[in-house]
Design an enzyme around this catalytic site. Structure first.
Site, PDB file in Angstrom:
ATOM      1  N   SER A 121       0.778  -1.096  -0.024  1.00  0.00           N
ATOM      2  CA  SER A 121       0.091   0.322   0.103  1.00  0.00           C
ATOM      3  C   SER A 121       0.698   1.318   0.011  1.00  0.00           C
ATOM      4  CB  SER A 121      -0.986   0.120   1.349  1.00  0.00           C
ATOM      5  OG  SER A 121      -0.218  -0.140   2.372  1.00  0.00           O
ATOM      6  N   HIS A 142      -3.735  -3.287  -5.337  1.00  0.00           N
ATOM      7  CA  HIS A 142      -3.805  -2.917  -3.899  1.00  0.00           C
ATOM      8  C   HIS A 142      -5.540  -3.000  -3.585  1.00  0.00           C
ATOM      9  CE1 HIS A 142      -3.850   0.399  -0.835  1.00  0.00           C
ATOM     10  NE2 HIS A 142      -3.715  -0.827  -0.181  1.00  0.00           N
ATOM     11  N   GLU A 154      -6.482  -0.617  -6.426  1.00  0.00           N
ATOM     12  CA  GLU A 154      -5.522   0.263  -7.155  1.00  0.00           C
ATOM     13  C   GLU A 154      -4.740  -0.720  -7.949  1.00  0.00           C
ATOM     14  OE1 GLU A 154      -5.048   4.520  -4.351  1.00  0.00           O
ATOM     15  OE2 GLU A 154      -4.284   2.522  -3.716  1.00  0.00           O
ATOM     16  N   ASN A 192      -4.507   5.985  -0.056  1.00  0.00           N
ATOM     17  CA  ASN A 192      -3.533   6.108   1.188  1.00  0.00           C
ATOM     18  C   ASN A 192      -2.870   7.639   1.267  1.00  0.00           C
ATOM     19  OD1 ASN A 192      -4.585   3.860   2.061  1.00  0.00           O
ATOM     20  ND2 ASN A 192      -2.599   2.811   1.739  1.00  0.00           N
TER      21      ASN A 192
HETATM   22  N1  CAA Z   1     -14.717  -9.367   5.799  1.00  0.00           N
HETATM   23  C1  CAA Z   1     -15.899  -9.754   5.223  1.00  0.00           C
HETATM   24  N2  CAA Z   1     -17.122  -9.008   5.344  1.00  0.00           N
HETATM   25  C2  CAA Z   1     -16.999  -7.852   5.985  1.00  0.00           C
HETATM   26  C3  CAA Z   1     -15.970  -7.491   7.070  1.00  0.00           C
HETATM   27  C4  CAA Z   1     -14.819  -8.285   6.935  1.00  0.00           C
HETATM   28  N3  CAA Z   1     -13.877  -8.206   7.795  1.00  0.00           N
HETATM   29  N4  CAA Z   1     -16.410  -6.484   7.869  1.00  0.00           N
HETATM   30  C5  CAA Z   1     -17.870  -6.300   7.476  1.00  0.00           C
HETATM   31  N5  CAA Z   1     -18.295  -7.166   6.294  1.00  0.00           N
HETATM   32  C6  CAA Z   1     -19.391  -7.115   5.848  1.00  0.00           C
HETATM   33  C7  CAA Z   1     -20.483  -7.613   6.618  1.00  0.00           C
HETATM   34  O1  CAA Z   1     -20.543  -9.223   6.824  1.00  0.00           O
HETATM   35  C8  CAA Z   1     -21.844  -6.800   6.003  1.00  0.00           C
HETATM   36  O2  CAA Z   1     -22.106  -7.614   5.065  1.00  0.00           O
HETATM   37  P1  CAA Z   1     -23.725  -7.636   4.535  1.00  0.00           P
HETATM   38  O3  CAA Z   1     -24.048  -6.243   4.176  1.00  0.00           O
HETATM   39  O4  CAA Z   1     -23.425  -8.559   3.193  1.00  0.00           O
HETATM   40  O5  CAA Z   1     -24.389  -8.321   5.606  1.00  0.00           O
HETATM   41  C9  CAA Z   1     -21.058  -5.517   5.320  1.00  0.00           C
HETATM   42  O6  CAA Z   1     -19.687  -5.656   5.441  1.00  0.00           O
HETATM   43  C10 CAA Z   1     -21.492  -4.513   6.401  1.00  0.00           C
HETATM   44  O7  CAA Z   1     -20.805  -4.860   7.747  1.00  0.00           O
HETATM   45  P2  CAA Z   1     -21.595  -4.342   9.182  1.00  0.00           P
HETATM   46  O8  CAA Z   1     -22.991  -4.404   8.922  1.00  0.00           O
HETATM   47  O9  CAA Z   1     -21.137  -5.461   9.947  1.00  0.00           O
HETATM   48  O10 CAA Z   1     -20.774  -2.975   9.447  1.00  0.00           O
HETATM   49  P3  CAA Z   1     -21.049  -1.712   8.793  1.00  0.00           P
HETATM   50  O11 CAA Z   1     -22.065  -1.501   7.936  1.00  0.00           O
HETATM   51  O12 CAA Z   1     -20.575  -0.857   9.933  1.00  0.00           O
HETATM   52  O13 CAA Z   1     -19.734  -1.844   7.485  1.00  0.00           O
HETATM   53  C11 CAA Z   1     -17.373  -1.510   7.111  1.00  0.00           C
HETATM   54  C12 CAA Z   1     -18.533  -2.114   8.149  1.00  0.00           C
HETATM   55  C13 CAA Z   1     -17.695  -2.283   5.816  1.00  0.00           C
HETATM   56  C14 CAA Z   1     -16.098  -2.027   7.653  1.00  0.00           C
HETATM   57  C15 CAA Z   1     -17.617   0.098   7.188  1.00  0.00           C
HETATM   58  O14 CAA Z   1     -17.889   0.400   8.202  1.00  0.00           O
HETATM   59  C16 CAA Z   1     -16.630   0.734   6.038  1.00  0.00           C
HETATM   60  O15 CAA Z   1     -16.729   0.646   4.834  1.00  0.00           O
HETATM   61  N6  CAA Z   1     -15.644   1.356   6.827  1.00  0.00           N
HETATM   62  C17 CAA Z   1     -14.579   2.140   6.072  1.00  0.00           C
HETATM   63  C18 CAA Z   1     -13.649   0.858   5.886  1.00  0.00           C
HETATM   64  C19 CAA Z   1     -12.437   1.724   5.018  1.00  0.00           C
HETATM   65  O16 CAA Z   1     -12.408   2.771   4.874  1.00  0.00           O
HETATM   66  N7  CAA Z   1     -11.462   0.688   4.714  1.00  0.00           N
HETATM   67  C20 CAA Z   1     -10.447   1.343   3.840  1.00  0.00           C
HETATM   68  C21 CAA Z   1      -9.278   1.477   4.858  1.00  0.00           C
HETATM   69  S1  CAA Z   1      -7.759   1.787   4.237  1.00  0.00           S
HETATM   70  C22 CAA Z   1      -7.046   0.534   3.533  1.00  0.00           C
HETATM   71  O17 CAA Z   1      -7.573  -0.601   3.439  1.00  0.00           O
HETATM   72  C23 CAA Z   1      -5.860   0.668   2.711  1.00  0.00           C
HETATM   73  C24 CAA Z   1      -4.548   0.299   3.469  1.00  0.00           C
HETATM   74  O18 CAA Z   1      -3.726   0.334   2.381  1.00  0.00           O
HETATM   75  C25 CAA Z   1      -4.439   0.422   4.425  1.00  0.00           C
END
Ligand code: CAA
Length: 286
Positions: A121, A142, A154, A192
């Protein structure tokens, strides 16, 4: 000339690697999932089983679909199992020497036309690619956390990545139902590079005791409509991963102060408060 990508390898089954295995297997693609030791392999396998079983419990997958998904995934210790895959994605910790060692090994083991991809990343895909004898077949792919949920990939091409390799990976992302953006090799790529200055700033506010963790997160969720506040998001990403990304971007990106990791982040890493994966970060998890 475009390749058929029927089997992929995934190296490293931490949070991202296990999620990437799930993405491929749920899209009907055979996966060889590789770790360096049995214990890490077992942990990765448990992450996959937990995630798929949750989907079954919610009625999103049938028990038959779960069985088909597991039948597509082979687990192995060691790289030899990757000798026949069409593409490998490496998802090990963000350390350049480690990734370079792994790419040299993949280059030795994988068939000559296999694509070697890194899920890095923030590290330089170019520097990783030169550890192989086929830098033109090395590319950044990514994914975002959680990989099964986030729609973006990405794709990072270096100055020597072959055009057909980029086209094959773009076609693969479409099969996965992901939206891709294709960019050049720059620290932090798009997301990022924009996200981490903000996350670092949020920790700085907490460290200065300007606001509580709950208020910082509520401000961004309720005031700006983000799905998670920055501190909860750092716990999801992993505090150690966030530290490595910031540190790399700081050093590669001209020492921009926005990316100089706030001291509290390093202290949390040293103390083992790594976020969700260790049960405690900015928040505590069961
Ligand atoms: N694995 C698989 N599925 C997952 C999961 C996981 N770890 N976490 C959540 N889910 C799924 C759930 O099962 C649920 O699926 P359904 O809709 O089919 O039932 C769905 O995602 C929504 O989950 P929740 O209802 O439990 O919770 P939520 O609505 O609060 O969503 C979230 C959780 C998807 C994490 C949401 O909060 C979100 O989009 N957060 C932001 C995440 C983000 O910004 N990610 C990028 C990070 S930066 C990065 O990754 C780059 C890097 O290089 C570090």
């Amino acid at each position: 000339m475009s390749r058929e990508i029927n089997t992929v390898g995934v190296v490293g089954l931490g949070t991202m690697g296990a999620g990437i295995v799930e993405v491929f297997a749920r899209s009907g693609i055979d996966v060889v999932a590789v770790e360096v030791a049995e214990a890490a392999l077992d942990r990765g396998q448990a992450t996959l089983v937990g995630s798929i079983d949750r989907a079954v419990a919610k009625g999103k997958l049938t028990p038959e679909e779960r069985d088909e998904i597991f039948a597509r995934v082979g687990f192995a210790v060691g790289f030899e199992a990757l000798h026949d895959v069409d593409l490998v994605i490496e998802a090990v910790p963000e350390q350049l020497p480690l990734k370079q060692r792994i790419f040299a090994e993949l280059d030795r083991v994988c068939k000559p036309d296999a694509i070697l991809a890194t899920n890095t990343s923030s590290l330089s895909v170019t520097e990783i690619s030169v550890a192989t004898s086929r830098p033109n077949q090395v590319i950044g792919v990514h994914f975002f956390n959680p990989a099964p949920v986030m729609k973006l990939v990405e794709i990072v091409r270096t100055v020597v990545t072959a055009a057909d390799v980029v086209a094959d990976v773009e076609a693969l992302c479409a099969r996965l139902g992901k939206t891709d953006v294709t960019i050049n090799d720059r620290a932090g790529f798009i997301a990022n590079a924009l996200l981490f200055g903000y996350l670092n700033q949020a920790v700085s506010m907490l460290e200065a005791r300007y606001a509580t963790r709950e208020d910082i997160d509520a401000a961004m969720r309720l005031g700006c409509g983000l799905p998670m506040g920055p501190l909860a998001l750092m716990d999801l990403i992993g505090i150690d991963t966030a530290y490595e990304i910031l540190d790399t971007m700081y050093r590669r990106g001209g020492r921009d102060r926005r990316h100089a990791p706030v001291p509290l982040i390093k202290q949390m890493v040293t103390a083992g408060l790594l976020g969700r994966k260790t049960g405690r970060g900015f928040y505590t998890y069961e």
